[in-house]
Design a protein around this motif. Structure first.
Motif, mmCIF file in Angstrom:
data_model
loop_
_atom_site.group_PDB
_atom_site.id
_atom_site.type_symbol
_atom_site.label_atom_id
_atom_site.label_comp_id
_atom_site.label_asym_id
_atom_site.label_seq_id
_atom_site.Cartn_x
_atom_site.Cartn_y
_atom_site.Cartn_z
ATOM 1 N N VAL A 156 0.854 -1.182 0.000
ATOM 2 C CA VAL A 156 0.000 0.000 0.000
ATOM 3 C C VAL A 156 0.890 1.233 0.000
ATOM 4 O O VAL A 156 1.762 1.375 0.863
ATOM 5 C CB VAL A 156 -0.929 0.014 1.225
ATOM 6 C CG1 VAL A 156 -1.783 1.281 1.236
ATOM 7 C CG2 VAL A 156 -1.827 -1.212 1.239
ATOM 8 N N ALA A 157 0.676 2.112 -0.974
ATOM 9 C CA ALA A 157 1.462 3.338 -1.075
ATOM 10 C C ALA A 157 0.615 4.523 -0.650
ATOM 11 O O ALA A 157 -0.519 4.687 -1.109
ATOM 12 C CB ALA A 157 1.965 3.539 -2.497
ATOM 13 N N TRP A 188 1.912 -2.287 14.506
ATOM 14 C CA TRP A 188 0.938 -3.181 15.121
ATOM 15 C C TRP A 188 1.676 -4.136 16.041
ATOM 16 O O TRP A 188 2.885 -4.317 15.959
ATOM 17 C CB TRP A 188 0.114 -3.941 14.080
ATOM 18 C CG TRP A 188 0.896 -4.734 13.064
ATOM 19 C CD1 TRP A 188 1.183 -4.380 11.788
ATOM 20 C CD2 TRP A 188 1.478 -6.036 13.252
ATOM 21 N NE1 TRP A 188 1.909 -5.354 11.151
ATOM 22 C CE2 TRP A 188 2.098 -6.391 12.025
ATOM 23 C CE3 TRP A 188 1.547 -6.935 14.311
ATOM 24 C CZ2 TRP A 188 2.779 -7.595 11.839
ATOM 25 C CZ3 TRP A 188 2.224 -8.141 14.128
ATOM 26 C CH2 TRP A 188 2.832 -8.463 12.909
ATOM 27 N N HIS A 189 0.935 -4.733 16.961
ATOM 28 C CA HIS A 189 1.499 -5.773 17.819
ATOM 29 C C HIS A 189 0.404 -6.796 18.110
ATOM 30 O O HIS A 189 -0.783 -6.496 18.045
ATOM 31 C CB HIS A 189 2.051 -5.202 19.126
ATOM 32 C CG HIS A 189 0.999 -4.593 20.002
ATOM 33 N ND1 HIS A 189 0.603 -3.275 19.900
ATOM 34 C CD2 HIS A 189 0.246 -5.137 21.014
ATOM 35 C CE1 HIS A 189 -0.336 -3.022 20.793
ATOM 36 N NE2 HIS A 189 -0.577 -4.129 21.479
ATOM 37 N N LEU A 239 1.075 -6.127 6.495
ATOM 38 C CA LEU A 239 -0.237 -5.538 6.748
ATOM 39 C C LEU A 239 -1.010 -6.368 7.760
ATOM 40 O O LEU A 239 -0.953 -7.599 7.753
ATOM 41 C CB LEU A 239 -1.045 -5.445 5.448
ATOM 42 C CG LEU A 239 -0.603 -4.385 4.441
ATOM 43 C CD1 LEU A 239 -1.396 -4.516 3.154
ATOM 44 C CD2 LEU A 239 -0.772 -2.983 5.024
ATOM 45 N N GLY A 240 -1.737 -5.688 8.610
ATOM 46 C CA GLY A 240 -2.555 -6.375 9.600
ATOM 47 C C GLY A 240 -3.855 -6.877 9.011
ATOM 48 O O GLY A 240 -4.232 -6.541 7.875
ATOM 49 N N ASP A 241 -4.567 -7.654 9.781
ATOM 50 C CA ASP A 241 -5.834 -8.229 9.301
ATOM 51 C C ASP A 241 -6.887 -7.155 9.026
ATOM 52 O O ASP A 241 -7.789 -7.355 8.219
ATOM 53 C CB ASP A 241 -6.367 -9.236 10.323
ATOM 54 C CG ASP A 241 -5.452 -10.446 10.462
ATOM 55 O OD1 ASP A 241 -4.710 -10.726 9.497
ATOM 56 O OD2 ASP A 241 -5.470 -11.091 11.532
ATOM 57 N N GLY A 242 -6.794 -6.034 9.719
ATOM 58 C CA GLY A 242 -7.805 -4.989 9.551
ATOM 59 C C GLY A 242 -7.470 -3.971 8.490
ATOM 60 O O GLY A 242 -8.111 -2.919 8.415
ATOM 61 N N ASP A 243 -6.459 -4.241 7.673
ATOM 62 C CA ASP A 243 -6.008 -3.272 6.674
ATOM 63 C C ASP A 243 -6.398 -3.660 5.254
ATOM 64 O O ASP A 243 -5.746 -3.271 4.295
ATOM 65 C CB ASP A 243 -4.480 -3.114 6.747
ATOM 66 C CG ASP A 243 -4.018 -2.580 8.091
ATOM 67 O OD1 ASP A 243 -4.735 -1.741 8.661
ATOM 68 O OD2 ASP A 243 -2.954 -3.004 8.561
ATOM 69 N N GLU A 248 -4.622 2.042 8.926
ATOM 70 C CA GLU A 248 -4.543 2.988 10.040
ATOM 71 C C GLU A 248 -3.098 3.377 10.277
ATOM 72 O O GLU A 248 -2.220 2.528 10.433
ATOM 73 C CB GLU A 248 -5.139 2.386 11.308
ATOM 74 C CG GLU A 248 -5.219 3.390 12.457
ATOM 75 C CD GLU A 248 -6.115 2.917 13.590
ATOM 76 O OE1 GLU A 248 -5.836 3.292 14.744
ATOM 77 O OE2 GLU A 248 -7.087 2.187 13.307
ATOM 78 N N VAL A 249 -2.857 4.689 10.278
ATOM 79 C CA VAL A 249 -1.513 5.206 10.498
ATOM 80 C C VAL A 249 -1.593 6.337 11.517
ATOM 81 O O VAL A 249 -2.679 6.853 11.822
ATOM 82 C CB VAL A 249 -0.891 5.730 9.182
ATOM 83 C CG1 VAL A 249 -0.749 4.604 8.155
ATOM 84 C CG2 VAL A 249 -1.703 6.881 8.615
#
Length: 256
Positions: A156-157, A188-189, A239-243, A248-249
């Protein structure tokens, strides 16, 4: 000329190259003498700013009009959709974005210092950030930013540009009168068990950050090319599962 007929300097040069005679009386010019009185008269001719309808009250000498127009803070900006010909001030642009294109409303934040960051959830496509810059002993100023999120094969850019009139952006596609920088952070963690049915846990962490100069533009020449502005790229592998549909940044705007 010797009689007193006046001529502008470009025409004087043309006459000198041909007959060197006055265009009115055809008499010898004697080289033409500078007419200071006529210069003062011409310099006194002032014209209103072409953006008077948008609130500019400035009047400029006719020969300075282009210079004023380049720096007028009441100039308009273009819609980032190149198929759309809409131009307007910042407030009109925001109404146009939501009303015509259905783009998300601008996220509004206040920037009091250079240390505060803000959580932003950016969907794919155009996102807008309206920054109220608080300056001690001075009037607050609003800055409109376009954050473009593009899905690419490798990730993602995210690119960031400052939308502002030519008056605040030099030539309309260059640096702003204020230096603007942006710091973007993605992280993320997650807690995970080391083995099935094992009580031990460990934490996965990911952190990515970049600080870069923001390009200022009135979009009259379209969006800057990817090579013309910094791109913050988050790889698909992190990337996280919610992306999936949005990312989210944390963003920090530095204005100096």
């Amino acid at each position: 000329c010797n009689v007193g007929h006046v001529v502008c300097s470009p025409c004087r040069d043309k006459l000198k190259a041909t007959s060197d005679k006055c265009h009115e009386c055809r008499g010898a010019t004697g080289g033409f003498r500078r007419c200071h009185g006529m210069e003062r008269l011409v310099e006194s001719i002032c014209v209103p700013c072409p953006h008077a309808a948008d609130g500019c009250t400035a009047w400029s000498a006719y020969y300075d009009l282009d210079a004023h127009r380049q720096k007028c803070p009441h100039a308009r900006c273009r819609c980032p959709d190149m198929a759309c010909g809409f131009v307007g001030l910042t407030e009109a642009l925001l109404d146009h974005f939501a009303g015509v294109h259905g783009w998300p409303d601008a996220t509004k934040v206040r920037v009091v210092d250079d240390y505060r960051s803000h959580n932003l959830r950016l969907r794919d496509g155009f996102n807008f950030l309206l920054v109220d810059h608080v300056v001690a002993a001075a009037a607050n100023r609003e800055y409109l930013f376009l954050l473009d999120v593009a899905r690419q094969p490798h990730g993602v850019a995210i690119s960031v540009v400052h939308i502002c009139p030519r008056g605040a952006a030099g030539d309309g596609q260059g640096s702003s009168s204020k230096e603007i920088k942006c710091a973007l952070t993605y992280s993320w963690h997650a807690h995970r068990r080391s083995r099935p049915h094992d009580g031990d846990q460990f934490m996965d962490n990911y952190y990515q950050s970049a600080r870069f100069r923001v390009t200022s533009t009135d979009l009259s020449n379209g969006l800057p090319s990817p090579d013309g502005c910094f791109q913050f790229v988050v790889l698909n592998s992190v990337l996280g599962d919610g992306d999936k549909d949005a990312i989210e940044v944390r963003a920090r705007i530095i204005i100096s």
